[in-house]
Design a protein around this motif. Structure first.
Motif, PDB file in Angstrom:
ATOM      1  N   ILE A  58       0.836  -0.590   0.550  1.00 43.19           N
ATOM      2  CA  ILE A  58       0.120   0.029  -0.320  1.00 43.19           C
ATOM      3  C   ILE A  58       0.953   1.171  -0.160  1.00 43.19           C
ATOM      4  O   ILE A  58       0.930   2.064  -1.029  1.00 43.19           O
ATOM      5  N   LEU A  59       1.680   1.448   0.839  1.00 47.54           N
ATOM      6  CA  LEU A  59       2.824   2.883   1.056  1.00 47.54           C
ATOM      7  C   LEU A  59       3.624   2.466  -0.261  1.00 47.54           C
ATOM      8  O   LEU A  59       3.879   3.875  -0.776  1.00 47.54           O
ATOM      9  N   LEU A  60       4.377   1.565  -0.945  1.00 52.79           N
ATOM     10  CA  LEU A  60       4.518   1.529  -1.976  1.00 52.79           C
ATOM     11  C   LEU A  60       3.761   2.281  -3.615  1.00 52.79           C
ATOM     12  O   LEU A  60       3.727   2.469  -3.865  1.00 52.79           O
ATOM     13  N   THR A  61       2.436   1.935  -3.409  1.00 57.39           N
ATOM     14  CA  THR A  61       1.516   2.119  -3.971  1.00 57.39           C
ATOM     15  C   THR A  61       1.250   3.817  -4.101  1.00 57.39           C
ATOM     16  O   THR A  61       1.067   4.519  -5.333  1.00 57.39           O
ATOM     17  N   LEU A  62       1.139   3.902  -3.107  1.00 53.49           N
ATOM     18  CA  LEU A  62       1.036   5.943  -2.876  1.00 53.49           C
ATOM     19  C   LEU A  62       1.513   6.458  -3.296  1.00 53.49           C
ATOM     20  O   LEU A  62       1.649   7.315  -3.905  1.00 53.49           O
ATOM     21  N   ARG A  63       3.102   6.448  -2.763  1.00 47.63           N
ATOM     22  CA  ARG A  63       4.244   6.661  -4.518  1.00 47.63           C
ATOM     23  C   ARG A  63       4.470   6.683  -5.517  1.00 47.63           C
ATOM     24  O   ARG A  63       4.417   7.472  -5.835  1.00 47.63           O
ATOM     25  N   ALA A  64       4.278   5.246  -6.223  1.00 39.27           N
ATOM     26  CA  ALA A  64       3.490   5.958  -7.410  1.00 39.27           C
ATOM     27  C   ALA A  64       2.389   6.471  -8.085  1.00 39.27           C
ATOM     28  O   ALA A  64       2.227   7.098  -9.107  1.00 39.27           O
ATOM     29  N   PHE A  65       1.468   6.357  -7.165  1.00 37.74           N
ATOM     30  CA  PHE A  65       0.046   6.728  -7.530  1.00 37.74           C
ATOM     31  C   PHE A  65       0.507   8.265  -7.227  1.00 37.74           C
ATOM     32  O   PHE A  65      -0.246   9.024  -7.880  1.00 37.74           O
ATOM     33  N   ARG A  66       1.330   8.831  -6.494  1.00 39.76           N
ATOM     34  CA  ARG A  66       1.750  10.634  -6.536  1.00 39.76           C
ATOM     35  C   ARG A  66       2.181  11.401  -7.748  1.00 39.76           C
ATOM     36  O   ARG A  66       2.283  12.313  -8.306  1.00 39.76           O
ATOM     37  N   ARG A  67       2.451   9.800  -8.597  1.00 39.89           N
ATOM     38  CA  ARG A  67       3.426  10.664 -10.112  1.00 39.89           C
ATOM     39  C   ARG A  67       2.923  10.352 -10.736  1.00 39.89           C
ATOM     40  O   ARG A  67       3.001  11.072 -12.229  1.00 39.89           O
ATOM     41  N   ASP A  68       1.370   9.931 -10.364  1.00 37.67           N
ATOM     42  CA  ASP A  68       0.470  10.465 -11.478  1.00 37.67           C
ATOM     43  C   ASP A  68       0.351  11.319 -11.750  1.00 37.67           C
ATOM     44  O   ASP A  68      -0.723  12.103 -10.789  1.00 37.67           O
ATOM     45  N   PRO A  69       0.668  12.392 -13.011  1.00 36.76           N
ATOM     46  CA  PRO A  69      -0.166  13.814 -13.001  1.00 36.76           C
ATOM     47  C   PRO A  69      -1.909  13.935 -13.900  1.00 36.76           C
ATOM     48  O   PRO A  69      -2.254  14.692 -13.471  1.00 36.76           O
ATOM     49  N   ASP A  70      -2.315  12.523 -14.209  1.00 35.68           N
ATOM     50  CA  ASP A  70      -3.911  12.662 -14.565  1.00 35.68           C
ATOM     51  C   ASP A  70      -4.398  11.759 -12.763  1.00 35.68           C
ATOM     52  O   ASP A  70      -5.830  11.770 -13.644  1.00 35.68           O
ATOM     53  N   ARG A  71      -3.931  11.367 -12.515  1.00 34.81           N
ATOM     54  CA  ARG A  71      -4.642  10.822 -11.140  1.00 34.81           C
ATOM     55  C   ARG A  71      -6.061  11.388 -10.429  1.00 34.81           C
ATOM     56  O   ARG A  71      -6.143  12.949 -10.674  1.00 34.81           O
ATOM     57  N   PRO A  72      -7.154  11.589 -10.485  1.00 32.45           N
ATOM     58  CA  PRO A  72      -7.937  12.617  -9.440  1.00 32.45           C
ATOM     59  C   PRO A  72      -8.184  12.924  -8.462  1.00 32.45           C
ATOM     60  O   PRO A  72      -7.285  12.328  -7.645  1.00 32.45           O
TER      61      PRO A  72
END
Length: 484
Positions: free
Chosen positions: A393-407
């Motif tokens: 979960i914590l590693l996924t958050l780091r990748a999620f934050r790098r997504d410029p198109d995330r809601p």
């Protein structure tokens, strides 16, 4: 994918798939109590003795650290799921941001961990019934509770949420009663019980009787005690207001868990010298019995046994729900038989419920041949899955934050890039120290083989899907399960 007319609006699922017919029937209060139902288990009522025996009064620092780690994971998960409340929760998000194997492995790991948790709690429930009727075979009691909890999970999600709310409310009230009675005994005393104050925190070898390292040696057990906070995020796709409900439920859940665990254990250690609490795990020896008996509650052991029985059944009920939703998402994403993604007209993934319930039948067989010894076995097997899931979960958050198109998210984990990495480091150290704790030692040796087995299974699955694509002319659509 859904049989019959929908009772409520269908949901968008993971990765652009449909939601498999799940229904939005959970309110904010039900989501909070669902998380408490899973996380507030028998570890508080009976299981604290094993951690106290290692760390003494300093176990309070262990639970404070555990609460901080759990808070970090919960907010990380909340940040992602409030933006993307998809079927499969952190498993679907891991597949999207860390790769297909991560999503495959974490969902199966978590499912296996839940089955282990279900098994340990249902065995505990069976043992509590034998408090009154010791002649009942352990396996028969396990099967009875397995059938009962499976039936509850086969009803609609709204009715399930109501049932779990009632069970969770019972143990919340029990903890509150314990806290009130404990404060009276510590501060004011009773006619036959002088006020104890907090001198017992330092009276028997000091606050750190076994040294500072002992605080961290019990962290594997402590972290497992907080497992279940993920359930709030897993239930978000079935909430009437996913983003708002998730934000409210997470804040309330973390505050309550920290209060209940830290408050209750602080009172236990103040009222009763820690050597008397160490290692005790039966109903008669429970600190709850000591408190209620001192307050003049009639049949204190019987009252406590009712509470821990409800606690165990509540945890089984909530964990079976989560296990079912993991299988449902795997079926919907083509990583398990497609029939597991089928829902009935009430939005219940019935086949996923029944497959997950088979874990309870396996527990019944183990209980028949191993008796109560199966409890620590299942506990240790589940701990690796919890630690691995939280790290993912914590590693996924780091990748999620790098997504410029995330809601946009309605929940935020503070601390930028550093906080998730600190959480990962803490969890890795917890995994490493578990080898020194007998109850958790097995968890250190099952992790790598399980991951290897999942890696092989994932490669075989991809190879088969690749061959099917190569031999099928034209575009291949994923099968649409028929209604059950």
């Amino acid at each position: 994918m859904t049989e019959g007319a929908p009772a409520e609006s269908a949901l968008p699922g993971a990765e652009g798939a449909d939601g498999g017919g799940l229904r939005r029937g959970l309110g904010r209060r039900q989501m909070t109590l669902l998380g408490l139902g899973s996380a507030l288990g028998t570890g508080l009522f009976l299981g604290a003795g094993s951690t106290i025996s290692v760390a003494g009064p300093a176990v309070l620092l262990s639970y404070a650290a555990g609460a901080l780690i759990a808070l970090t994971v919960a907010l990380a998960l909340g940040e992602m799921v409030s933006a993307l409340p998809v079927r499969g929760s952190f498993g679907a998000l891991a597949a999207r941001y860390l790769g297909p194997f991560a999503g495959f492995a974490v969902r199966y790991l978590y499912w296996m961990g839940l089955i282990a948790g279900i098994g340990s709690e249902v065995v505990a429930a069976a043992l509590y019934v034998r408090f009154w009727w010791p002649e009942i075979p352990l396996a028969a009691a396990v099967v009875t509770f397995a059938v009962l909890v499976t039936a509850v999970n086969l009803i609609g999600v709204k009715s399930f949420g109501t049932t779990e709310s009632v069970l969770s409310a019972v143990k919340v009230l029990a903890v509150l009663a314990f806290l009130v009675v404990g404060v009276v005994l510590v501060v004011f005393g009773l006619p036959e019980w002088p006020a104890t104050g907090v001198s017992n925190w330092t009276a028997h070898g000091g606050f750190l009787p076994n040294g500072g390292l002992s605080v961290w040696l019990v962290m594997a057990v402590v972290v497992f005690s907080f497992a279940g906070i993920e359930l709030v995020a897993i239930s978000a796709p079935e909430a009437r207001d996913p983003a708002g409900s998730l934000r409210t439920a997470l804040r309330s859940l973390i505050v309550r868990l920290a209060l209940f665990y830290l408050g209750a254990i602080a009172i236990m250690l103040a009222v009763t010298p820690w050597p008397e609490l160490a290692g005790h795990s039966s109903v008669e020896q429970s600190p709850f019995v000591v408190m209620f008996a001192a307050a003049g509650v009639p049949a204190a052991a019987t009252v406590t046994n009712v509470v821990v029985l409800v606690t165990a059944l509540s945890a089984v009920n909530a964990n079976l729900y989560a296990a079912t939703r993991m299988l449902h998402s795997l079926g919907g994403d083509g990583l398990a038989p497609a029939s597991l993604a089928v829902t009935d007209r009430r939005g219940v993934p019935r086949r996923a419920v029944l497959v997950s319930a088979c874990g309870l039948l396996l527990t019944a067989v183990l209980a028949e041949f191993s008796g109560s010894a199966v409890f620590p076995l299942l506990l240790s097997l589940g701990s690796f899955a919890v630690i691995a899931t939280w790290i993912t979960i914590l590693l996924t958050l780091r990748a999620f934050r790098r997504d410029p198109d995330r809601p946009p998210s309605t929940v935020r984990l503070r601390g930028g890039r550093v906080t998730p990495l600190l959480g990962v480091a803490a969890l890795l150290s917890v995994y490493g120290t578990a080898v020194y704790v007998p109850e958790m030692r097995m968890a250190c040796f099952v992790g790598v083989p399980v991951l290897l087995a999942l890696g092989i299974a994932h490669r075989v699955l991809r190879a088969r899907r690749g061959r099917a694509t190569a031999t099928t002319p034209g575009p291949v659509d994923s099968p649409s399960p028929k209604g059950s």
